[in-house]
Design an enzyme around this catalytic site. Structure first.
Site, PDB file in Angstrom:
ATOM      1  CB  CYS A 231      19.307  -7.117  -8.725  1.00 45.16           C
ATOM      2  SG  CYS A 231      17.871  -8.060  -8.162  1.00 45.16           S
TER       3      CYS A 231
ATOM      4  CB  THR B   9      -8.185   0.068  -3.045  1.00 39.74           C
ATOM      5  OG1 THR B   9      -8.447   0.348  -1.660  1.00 39.74           O
ATOM      6  CG2 THR B   9      -9.494   0.068  -3.819  1.00 39.74           C
ATOM      7  CE1 TYR B  10      -6.965  -7.021  -2.495  1.00 44.47           C
ATOM      8  CE2 TYR B  10      -5.152  -5.511  -1.985  1.00 44.47           C
ATOM      9  CZ  TYR B  10      -5.659  -6.581  -2.702  1.00 44.47           C
ATOM     10  OH  TYR B  10      -4.870  -7.213  -3.643  1.00 44.47           O
TER      11      TYR B  10
ATOM     12  CB  THR C  73      -6.123   3.772   0.450  1.00 40.49           C
ATOM     13  OG1 THR C  73      -6.413   2.898  -0.660  1.00 40.49           O
ATOM     14  CG2 THR C  73      -6.497   3.077   1.755  1.00 40.49           C
TER      15      THR C  73
ATOM     16  CD  GLU D 229      -2.513  -2.352   5.002  1.00 34.45           C
ATOM     17  OE1 GLU D 229      -3.598  -1.739   4.953  1.00 34.45           O
ATOM     18  OE2 GLU D 229      -1.907  -2.575   6.064  1.00 34.45           O
TER      19      GLU D 229
END
Length: 574
Positions: free
Chosen positions: A224, A468-469, A480, A545
């Site tokens: 990386c 969560t939305y 979800t 998401e």
């Protein structure tokens, strides 16, 4: 090495820039030997470096008046240099102006969208344009946004909160690509930055330059170069010895003794035993580590490994001032820039098919699981776990030999992740979460050895899994929870951790094969992540998401690696 020209008029670059050049893994170079940088760039004196550094630092002041004053002072200093007579035909030539490479790259960084203060961003752009008009060869950014997988306009469209970006800029002194992408989830970003700041900057048992070097060591396990360059610069700024970045033979024996633990932690943490801990901390050990020092180092390494997964999984481009993030020569016709550490450009996005049905099916399955009342026997639960962990999910190897920067910083670079339970082979013992868990064991041990760090990590884990939305793709008002839990438990399953009370049959119901390929690649072989793997799952979902999925991978992987090491430390302490 990059094609850094010795004739670019800079002499030796300043320590920070030189280290970044040394770290090049060979992507787009930052200069061209056929087009040397003009004499308007030179190596500034130490006092001049400090003068410019102070101006740039004050651009991040929380006081708007001080920011405005620093901006005006910087503008006048740059213009004063540019207004001096250039090289003429007479002899002797006038002294070269002092607009150095580091200043140009700082201006590029501020102008390239990584500054949320509009007047600073515009002024940096104007100064670079003026410099170019006066004959200075200025750098240009090779990427148009923070991610090679996500168009910059998509990130802006999904709406990172300006207040969050401004706070990060003022706190960090810059707005890096990790922050810009994570800003799509402000609650998580805030917790992430607090934890990272405590690990790297706050009081603790390890000196600050050691902390950044440990991150460099750990990031090298996954090739990386983004994190290697970022923390190499911080290592030098904290007073680190540049020779440590060139060869392991210059590194103190105490730091070198971490190599085996770093290797296991990155790729096969289930192999970490009490013996590995004892070799580092027992009273007779050479260059002995205290338990407090060791837990600090372990968390730094695990943090860097999992953050490497996030960098690769989101296809992050190099920063504009990183090697591979800029060039001083004009673009070639039909040239498509390639990041030295991101594979995004080697594969185009797959043709998108209608994902509406895919989303509808997933939502239906989630509802059915939430309403399911049938309970499985413990035997059936165990069978489903074993079936899941022995499932063959191949990840395509797309990398060649590790670049020089990796070979300089790691031992046994060929050592990598292997399936916890390859088919037909005897698997290592499963770690049962009921026997050793974060909540009941790891949290308190970390807090005991490194006060407050357990609390910070716990908050970060909780936000990642509970965030969560209440939406999914084009649908609103969606629960979800089962999907997030399936993702978390699948990652732990890849690392041999089993929850007795979880039905692993849900993983196969909720995680399609393309999602499993992405998760396994990013969690276990992050350097193999490609644009095809990223675009192949959740084709109708928002990019935010998918970034949340990457956050879950980051945190679940971090917790899994910590659990194995903390268990070994616990056994040593008994």
């Amino acid at each position: 090495m990059s094609n850094e020209s010795p004739q670019n008029g800079t002499g030796d670059t300043d320590r920070r820039t030189e280290a970044v050049v040394v770290m090049s893994s060979g992507g787009a170079s930052s200069s061209s030997s056929s087009s040397p940088i003009k004499r308007r760039i030179h190596h500034p004196s130490e006092s001049e470096q400090q003068q410019y550094a102070g101006m740039f630092a004050r651009l991040c002041s929380r006081d708007a008046a001080e920011r405005a004053g620093a901006l005006e002072e910087l503008s006048q200093a740059v213009l004063a240099v540019l207004d001096r007579p250039g090289s003429g035909s007479g002899s002797p030539p006038p002294p070269p102006p002092r607009l150095d490479r580091g200043t140009l790259l700082r201006l590029l960084r501020l102008s390239a969208g990584s500054c949320p203060v509009e007047e600073v961003r515009h002024r940096a752009t104007e100064l670079l344009h003026t410099a170019q008009e006066r004959g200075v060869e200025v750098p240009r950014a090779l990427a148009s946004g923070p991610s090679a997988f996500i168009p910059a306009k998509e990130i802006l469209k999904e709406g990172p909160d300006h207040g969050v970006l401004m706070e990060a800029f003022l706190s960090l002194g810059r707005l890096d690509h990790i922050t810009m992408v994570m800003a799509l989830h402000p609650a998580y970003l805030s917790c992430f930055l607090s934890t990272q700041h405590a690990l790297q900057e706050m009081d603790g048992p390890l000196p600050r330059h050691w902390r950044h070097y440990i991150v460099v060591m750990a990031a090298a396990r996954h090739q990386c170069s983004y994190l290697i360059q970022q923390h190499s610069a911080s290592f030098l700024e904290a007073g680190g010895d540049e020779s440590w970045l060139r060869s392991l033979e210059h590194v103190p024996a105490k730091l070198s003794s971490l190599h085996t633990l770093n290797m296991l932690l990155a790729h096969r943490p289930w192999l970490i035993t009490q013996q590995n801990i004892q070799e580092l901390v027992c009273p007779g050990a050479e260059s002995r580590w205290s338990l407090a020092e060791l837990i600090h180092a372990v968390i730094l390494m695990a943090h860097a490994h999992s953050l490497s997964s996030f960098v690769w999984g989101c296809g992050l481009n190099p920063e504009p001032d990183h090697v591979g993030g800029h060039a001083f020569h004009p673009p070639s016709p039909n040239h498509v820039p390639r990041s030295p550490h991101s594979p995004a450009h080697e594969e185009g996005r797959q043709e998108l098919v209608d994902g509406g049905m895919e989303v509808e099916v997933l939502m239906k399955r989630m509802v059915e699981l939430q309403q399911q009342e049938e309970e499985c026997t413990q035997e059936e639960m165990l069978t489903r776990f074993e079936r899941q962990r022995s499932e063959s999910i191949p990840t395509a190897v797309v990398r060649g030999a590790p670049p020089d920067l990796v070979l300089r910083l790691v031992e046994n670079p060929e050592f990598s992740y292997e399936d916890f339970a390859p088919r037909g082979e005897q698997a290592p013992p499963t770690m049962r979460a009921q026997d050793y868990s974060w909540e009941d064991h790891g949290y308190s041990l970390v807090n005991r050895l490194l006060p407050d760090m357990g609390q910070l990590l716990d908050e970060k884990f909780q936000i990642a899994i509970t965030m969560t939305y209440h939406r999914m793709a084009m649908h609103e008002g969606v629960d979800t929870h089962t999907l997030r839990k399936a993702l978390w438990n699948y990652i732990h399953c890849l690392y041999g951790i089993r929850y007795d009370d979880y039905d692993y049959g849900e993983v196969n119901v909720l995680l399609e094969r393309s999602l499993k390929v992405f998760v396994k690649t990013v969690a276990c072989h992050p350097e193999q992540t490609t644009a095809r793997v990223y675009h192949g799952f959740w084709r109708h979902f928002r990019h935010s998401e998918k970034i949340h999925a990457n956050i879950i991978v980051l945190e679940a992987r971090l917790q899994a690696a910590l659990l194995y090491t903390l268990r070994a430390i616990t056994h040593y302490m008994r």
